[in-house]
Motif scaffolding. Structure first.
Motif, PDB file in Angstrom:
ATOM      1  N   GLU A 397       9.715 -22.996  15.142  1.00 51.20           N
ATOM      2  CA  GLU A 397       8.273 -23.192  15.284  1.00 51.20           C
ATOM      3  C   GLU A 397       7.847 -23.037  16.736  1.00 51.20           C
ATOM      4  OE1 GLU A 397       7.465 -27.003  13.714  1.00 51.20           O
ATOM      5  OE2 GLU A 397       7.530 -26.366  11.602  1.00 51.20           O
ATOM      6  N   ALA A 398       8.675 -23.570  17.622  1.00 52.19           N
ATOM      7  CA  ALA A 398       8.356 -23.435  19.036  1.00 52.19           C
ATOM      8  C   ALA A 398       8.353 -21.981  19.464  1.00 52.19           C
ATOM      9  CB  ALA A 398       9.355 -24.237  19.872  1.00 52.19           C
ATOM     10  N   GLU A 399       9.308 -21.214  18.895  1.00 48.42           N
ATOM     11  CA  GLU A 399       9.362 -19.788  19.224  1.00 48.42           C
ATOM     12  C   GLU A 399       8.090 -19.091  18.753  1.00 48.42           C
ATOM     13  OE1 GLU A 399      10.710 -16.196  20.694  1.00 48.42           O
ATOM     14  OE2 GLU A 399      11.391 -18.245  21.075  1.00 48.42           O
ATOM     15  N   GLN A 400       7.657 -19.449  17.544  1.00 51.35           N
ATOM     16  CA  GLN A 400       6.413 -18.870  17.034  1.00 51.35           C
ATOM     17  C   GLN A 400       5.242 -19.271  17.927  1.00 51.35           C
ATOM     18  OE1 GLN A 400       6.096 -20.143  12.973  1.00 51.35           O
ATOM     19  NE2 GLN A 400       7.849 -18.915  12.269  1.00 51.35           N
ATOM     20  N   ASP A 401       5.223 -20.567  18.290  1.00 53.88           N
ATOM     21  CA  ASP A 401       4.163 -21.017  19.186  1.00 53.88           C
ATOM     22  C   ASP A 401       4.211 -20.268  20.501  1.00 53.88           C
ATOM     23  OD1 ASP A 401       3.325 -22.771  17.270  1.00 53.88           O
ATOM     24  OD2 ASP A 401       4.394 -24.524  18.108  1.00 53.88           O
ATOM     25  N   ARG A 402       5.454 -20.049  20.981  1.00 52.25           N
ATOM     26  CA  ARG A 402       5.598 -19.332  22.250  1.00 52.25           C
ATOM     27  C   ARG A 402       5.037 -17.927  22.146  1.00 52.25           C
ATOM     28  NH1 ARG A 402       8.604 -15.723  24.541  1.00 52.25           N
ATOM     29  NH2 ARG A 402       9.857 -15.433  22.675  1.00 52.25           N
ATOM     30  N   GLN A 403       5.411 -17.292  21.003  1.00 59.06           N
ATOM     31  CA  GLN A 403       4.894 -15.943  20.819  1.00 59.06           C
ATOM     32  C   GLN A 403       3.366 -15.945  20.739  1.00 59.06           C
ATOM     33  OE1 GLN A 403       6.887 -14.426  17.350  1.00 59.06           O
ATOM     34  NE2 GLN A 403       8.909 -14.288  18.387  1.00 59.06           N
ATOM     35  N   ARG A 404       2.823 -16.932  19.974  1.00 60.17           N
ATOM     36  CA  ARG A 404       1.377 -17.034  19.895  1.00 60.17           C
ATOM     37  C   ARG A 404       0.776 -17.280  21.275  1.00 60.17           C
ATOM     38  NH1 ARG A 404       2.495 -19.932  15.129  1.00 60.17           N
ATOM     39  NH2 ARG A 404       2.217 -21.922  16.225  1.00 60.17           N
ATOM     40  N   LEU A 405       1.479 -18.168  22.013  1.00 63.75           N
ATOM     41  CA  LEU A 405       0.991 -18.469  23.351  1.00 63.75           C
ATOM     42  C   LEU A 405       1.043 -17.249  24.254  1.00 63.75           C
ATOM     43  CD1 LEU A 405       2.555 -21.999  23.905  1.00 63.75           C
ATOM     44  CD2 LEU A 405       0.112 -21.448  23.687  1.00 63.75           C
ATOM     45  N   GLU A 406       2.083 -16.421  24.030  1.00 64.53           N
ATOM     46  CA  GLU A 406       2.169 -15.201  24.827  1.00 64.53           C
ATOM     47  C   GLU A 406       0.979 -14.289  24.524  1.00 64.53           C
ATOM     48  OE1 GLU A 406       5.914 -13.387  24.173  1.00 64.53           O
ATOM     49  OE2 GLU A 406       7.025 -14.764  25.500  1.00 64.53           O
ATOM     50  N   VAL A 407       0.753 -14.167  23.202  1.00 62.99           N
ATOM     51  CA  VAL A 407      -0.404 -13.329  22.809  1.00 62.99           C
ATOM     52  C   VAL A 407      -1.683 -13.939  23.362  1.00 62.99           C
ATOM     53  CG1 VAL A 407      -1.767 -12.480  20.845  1.00 62.99           C
ATOM     54  CG2 VAL A 407       0.740 -12.459  20.745  1.00 62.99           C
ATOM     55  N   THR A 408      -1.783 -15.267  23.168  1.00 62.96           N
ATOM     56  CA  THR A 408      -2.968 -15.960  23.668  1.00 62.96           C
ATOM     57  C   THR A 408      -3.073 -15.816  25.180  1.00 62.96           C
ATOM     58  OG1 THR A 408      -2.767 -17.576  21.882  1.00 62.96           O
ATOM     59  CG2 THR A 408      -4.141 -18.179  23.753  1.00 62.96           C
ATOM     60  N   ALA A 409      -1.873 -15.869  25.817  1.00 65.24           N
ATOM     61  CA  ALA A 409      -1.864 -15.735  27.270  1.00 65.24           C
ATOM     62  C   ALA A 409      -2.373 -14.373  27.691  1.00 65.24           C
ATOM     63  CB  ALA A 409      -0.448 -15.980  27.810  1.00 65.24           C
ATOM     64  N   LEU A 410      -1.941 -13.356  26.905  1.00 68.27           N
ATOM     65  CA  LEU A 410      -2.417 -12.017  27.233  1.00 68.27           C
ATOM     66  C   LEU A 410      -3.926 -11.941  27.073  1.00 68.27           C
ATOM     67  CD1 LEU A 410       0.381  -9.850  25.535  1.00 68.27           C
ATOM     68  CD2 LEU A 410       0.010 -10.213  27.986  1.00 68.27           C
ATOM     69  N   LYS A 411      -4.408 -12.526  25.930  1.00 68.00           N
ATOM     70  CA  LYS A 411      -5.847 -12.539  25.720  1.00 68.00           C
ATOM     71  C   LYS A 411      -6.543 -13.332  26.824  1.00 68.00           C
ATOM     72  CE  LYS A 411      -5.673 -12.087  20.671  1.00 68.00           C
ATOM     73  NZ  LYS A 411      -5.995 -12.727  19.389  1.00 68.00           N
ATOM     74  N   THR A 412      -5.980 -14.419  27.107  1.00 69.82           N
ATOM     75  CA  THR A 412      -6.575 -15.271  28.134  1.00 69.82           C
ATOM     76  C   THR A 412      -6.596 -14.574  29.477  1.00 69.82           C
ATOM     77  OG1 THR A 412      -5.744 -17.199  26.963  1.00 69.82           O
ATOM     78  CG2 THR A 412      -6.354 -17.522  29.265  1.00 69.82           C
ATOM     79  N   LYS A 413      -5.568 -13.776  29.692  1.00 72.96           N
ATOM     80  CA  LYS A 413      -5.490 -13.038  30.956  1.00 72.96           C
ATOM     81  C   LYS A 413      -6.632 -12.026  31.056  1.00 72.96           C
ATOM     82  CE  LYS A 413      -2.166 -10.543  33.810  1.00 72.96           C
ATOM     83  NZ  LYS A 413      -0.800  -9.976  33.865  1.00 72.96           N
ATOM     84  N   GLU A 414      -6.851 -11.307  29.922  1.00 71.44           N
ATOM     85  CA  GLU A 414      -7.924 -10.315  29.897  1.00 71.44           C
ATOM     86  C   GLU A 414      -9.281 -11.011  30.035  1.00 71.44           C
ATOM     87  OE1 GLU A 414      -9.790  -6.686  29.838  1.00 71.44           O
ATOM     88  OE2 GLU A 414      -7.643  -7.191  30.045  1.00 71.44           O
ATOM     89  N   GLU A 415      -9.393 -12.140  29.288  1.00 73.36           N
ATOM     90  CA  GLU A 415     -10.631 -12.882  29.361  1.00 73.36           C
ATOM     91  C   GLU A 415     -10.845 -13.430  30.774  1.00 73.36           C
ATOM     92  OE1 GLU A 415     -10.247 -15.876  26.451  1.00 73.36           O
ATOM     93  OE2 GLU A 415     -10.722 -14.573  24.746  1.00 73.36           O
ATOM     94  N   LYS A 416      -9.755 -13.847  31.383  1.00 78.13           N
ATOM     95  CA  LYS A 416      -9.844 -14.347  32.751  1.00 78.13           C
ATOM     96  C   LYS A 416     -10.314 -13.258  33.700  1.00 78.13           C
ATOM     97  CE  LYS A 416      -7.076 -16.537  36.359  1.00 78.13           C
ATOM     98  NZ  LYS A 416      -5.731 -16.992  36.752  1.00 78.13           N
ATOM     99  N   ARG A 417      -9.733 -12.031  33.440  1.00 82.57           N
ATOM    100  CA  ARG A 417     -10.147 -10.904  34.299  1.00 82.57           C
ATOM    101  C   ARG A 417     -11.635 -10.632  34.138  1.00 82.57           C
ATOM    102  NH1 ARG A 417     -11.138  -5.819  33.891  1.00 82.57           N
ATOM    103  NH2 ARG A 417     -10.674  -5.774  31.681  1.00 82.57           N
ATOM    104  N   LEU A 418     -12.068 -10.624  32.855  1.00 84.82           N
ATOM    105  CA  LEU A 418     -13.480 -10.381  32.585  1.00 84.82           C
ATOM    106  C   LEU A 418     -14.325 -11.500  33.166  1.00 84.82           C
ATOM    107  CD1 LEU A 418     -13.243  -9.143  28.875  1.00 84.82           C
ATOM    108  CD2 LEU A 418     -13.702  -7.747  30.922  1.00 84.82           C
ATOM    109  N   MET A 419     -13.867 -12.702  33.021  1.00 87.94           N
ATOM    110  CA  MET A 419     -14.608 -13.844  33.544  1.00 87.94           C
ATOM    111  C   MET A 419     -14.713 -13.763  35.064  1.00 87.94           C
ATOM    112  SD  MET A 419     -16.278 -16.506  32.758  1.00 87.94           S
ATOM    113  CE  MET A 419     -15.751 -16.825  31.093  1.00 87.94           C
ATOM    114  N   GLU A 420     -13.587 -13.371  35.680  1.00 87.07           N
ATOM    115  CA  GLU A 420     -13.609 -13.229  37.136  1.00 87.07           C
ATOM    116  C   GLU A 420     -14.605 -12.153  37.542  1.00 87.07           C
ATOM    117  OE1 GLU A 420      -9.587 -12.468  38.187  1.00 87.07           O
ATOM    118  OE2 GLU A 420      -8.970 -14.606  38.134  1.00 87.07           O
ATOM    119  N   GLN A 421     -14.579 -11.059  36.736  1.00 88.17           N
ATOM    120  CA  GLN A 421     -15.522  -9.965  37.035  1.00 88.17           C
ATOM    121  C   GLN A 421     -16.947 -10.465  36.893  1.00 88.17           C
ATOM    122  OE1 GLN A 421     -14.864  -6.459  34.716  1.00 88.17           O
ATOM    123  NE2 GLN A 421     -16.621  -5.336  35.616  1.00 88.17           N
TER     124      GLN A 421
END
Length: 491
Positions: A397-421
């Motif tokens: 379950e943690a691995e799945q969460d990690r993977q989700r978090l990775e995906v979420t992290a990627l999304k969050t990263k893009e959103e962060k970039r957009l937010m910064e912009q």
């Protein structure tokens, strides 16, 4: 003839009680018995063969006397009591106990008598010698010292030291016992007979050993002196000193001793020496002095001759007996040693057995604890296995969460970039707005200034109009001016 006449006439008897140093005996004696008959009976009873040292002593009035061997007992001045009491004691003392005392019974009787004389202070003994003598007396009584058996206080009931010695030092009974025990421990392996002989060998060197003292006078002026009679000879002492004689007459230097009523005369062997005379007023004491002189002199002469056949036989038997006892002691010592070794081995085996039993018990307890531990470990292993499965599931379950978090992290990263912009754009917009606001503020300030200037101009115009109205200008002109001002204000 009557029946009474046919009966044998029973011999008349009298009762006698004889006290030795360690026993009391009672005898029924015939009236006709002489002193020798009673003396021989006592010697046979106790097994004594060295009879020449001993005698039967009795009390008569204020002194004592020795039973005469060649005179009937009842014809002497013995007490009239029933039983008649006699004390079997050493009358004469040997010069060297080790050479002259053959039988063990003889040695034992001498030991007891000399010990009593020392304790009763009839023989002076220094404190140091008293302690040493006491240690041999303890060895003779108790055998070898054993600290496990001879605990402190084991001598509390024994009389071992003269009262004078005890009073001379401020020491407790325990302190005296400690000093005696220190010497006593050194006498290990000494038998009772050897300990008693060592005691006598020390005692015979004491100044008052074997000396019989009598009060005498030397001349008509009644100069009081003491006469000492012992195995060495005659000695003359001052009344207050029994240790060091003023004058001595060894038996080897005496030619003759004569006695006439109260006067004694000692004639030296050397005719050039002066004849010594002394006086004693008591007849009984004079007879006693004479007996002791004759007896000691006879023994002195006897010692310097070859031993009789009887004495030689006694010495040979005593030597054989000592050798036999020595062998027996050696055998007993070996047996004792073997027994002690066997007991030690038994104790060691018992100790080892107890140790093995303890080890077995401890091993059994350890085994039980191990089984309990094994059950507990098995239970824990099962729990651990279940926990491992649960952890594995959680890990998945943690691995799945990690993977989700990775995906979420990627999304969050893009959103962060957009937010910064957006934030940058917002910042730029804010800057522009600030600039515009400042420009507007400046414009407002200019407008306010222009307004203030216009108001000032209006105020001046009105003032000027008022001034004009006060003049003679025509009304038409005033109306035209008002219109112009209104136009200006409207703009």
């Amino acid at each position: 003839m009557s029946i009474l006449g046919l009966k044998k006439k029973q011999p008349k008897t009298f009762k006698v009680k004889v006290s030795t140093m360690d026993a009391e005996m009672e005898f029924s004696c015939e009236v006709k018995w002489k002193g020798k008959d009673l003396f021989d009976l006592v010697c046979r009873t106790i097994g004594l063969r060295e009879t020449w040292f001993f005698g039967l002593r009795y009390t008569v009035k204020d002194t004592y006397a020795w039973l005469k061997p060649d005179k009937r007992v009842l014809d002497q001045e013995v007490p009239k009591d029933s039983p008649i009491t006699f004390h079997f004691l050493a009358k004469f003392f040997p010069e060297k106990v080790e050479d002259e005392l053959v039988q063990e019974i003889t040695q034992h009787l001498f030991f007891l008598q000399v010990k009593k004389q020392i304790l009763d202070e009839e023989i002076f003994c220094s404190p140091e010698a008293s302690v040493l003598l006491a240690s041999y007396a303890v060895q003779a009584k108790y055998g070898d010292y054993d600290p496990n058996f001879h605990k402190p206080g084991f001598l509390a009931q024994d009389e071992l030291l003269p009262k004078r010695v005890l009073m001379q030092y401020q020491m407790t009974p325990d302190m005296w016992e400690e000093k005696i025990t220190a010497w006593y421990a050194e006498h290990r392996s000494i038998t009772r007979d050897e300990a008693e002989m060592e005691y006598l060998k020390i005692a015979q060197d004491l100044e008052m050993y074997g000396v019989s003292y009598f009060s005498i006078t030397q001349n008509k002026r009644d100069t009081e002196l003491l006469l000492g009679v012992d195995a060495q000879g005659l000695h003359i002492y001052c009344p207050n000193s029994k240790l060091s004689p003023n004058k001595s007459f060894p038996w080897s230097g005496i030619r003759n001793i004569s006695y006439s009523e109260k006067e004694f005369t000692i004639k030296p062997l050397d005719k050039k020496k002066e004849v010594f005379k002394f006086y004693s007023s008591q007849l009984r004491v004079n007879k006693l002095i004479l007996q002791l002189c004759i007896g000691n002199h006879d023994l002195f002469m006897r010692r310097r001759k070859v031993d009789s056949i009887e004495v030689q036989q006694m010495k040979a038997q005593a030597k054989e007996e000592k050798a036999r006892k020595k062998v027996e002691r050696q055998i007993l010592a070996r047996e004792k040693q073997m027994r002690e070794e066997a007991e030690r081995a038994k104790e060691e085996m018992e100790r080892r057995l107890f140790q093995l039993q303890d080890e077995a018990r401890m091993a059994n307890e350890a085994l039980l604890r191990s089984e309990e531990t094994a059950d507990l470990l098995a239970e824990k292993a099962q729990i651990a296995e279940e926990e491992a499965k649960l952890l594995a599931h959680k890990a998945a379950e943690a691995e799945q969460d990690r993977q989700r978090l990775e995906v979420t992290a990627l999304k969050t990263k893009e959103e962060k970039r957009l937010m910064e912009q957006k934030m940058r754009e917002a910042e730029q917009l804010a800057v522009k707005l600030v600039e515009q606001s400042e420009r507007r503020l400046k414009e407002a300030d200019h407008l306010k200034q222009d307004l203030n200037e216009a108001k000032d101009a209006e105020r001046r115009a009105k003032q000027k109009l008022v001034e004009i109205t006060k003049t003679t200008y025509p009304v038409m002109l005033l109306q035209r001016v008002s219109k112009v001002l209104c136009c200006l204000l409207s703009t």
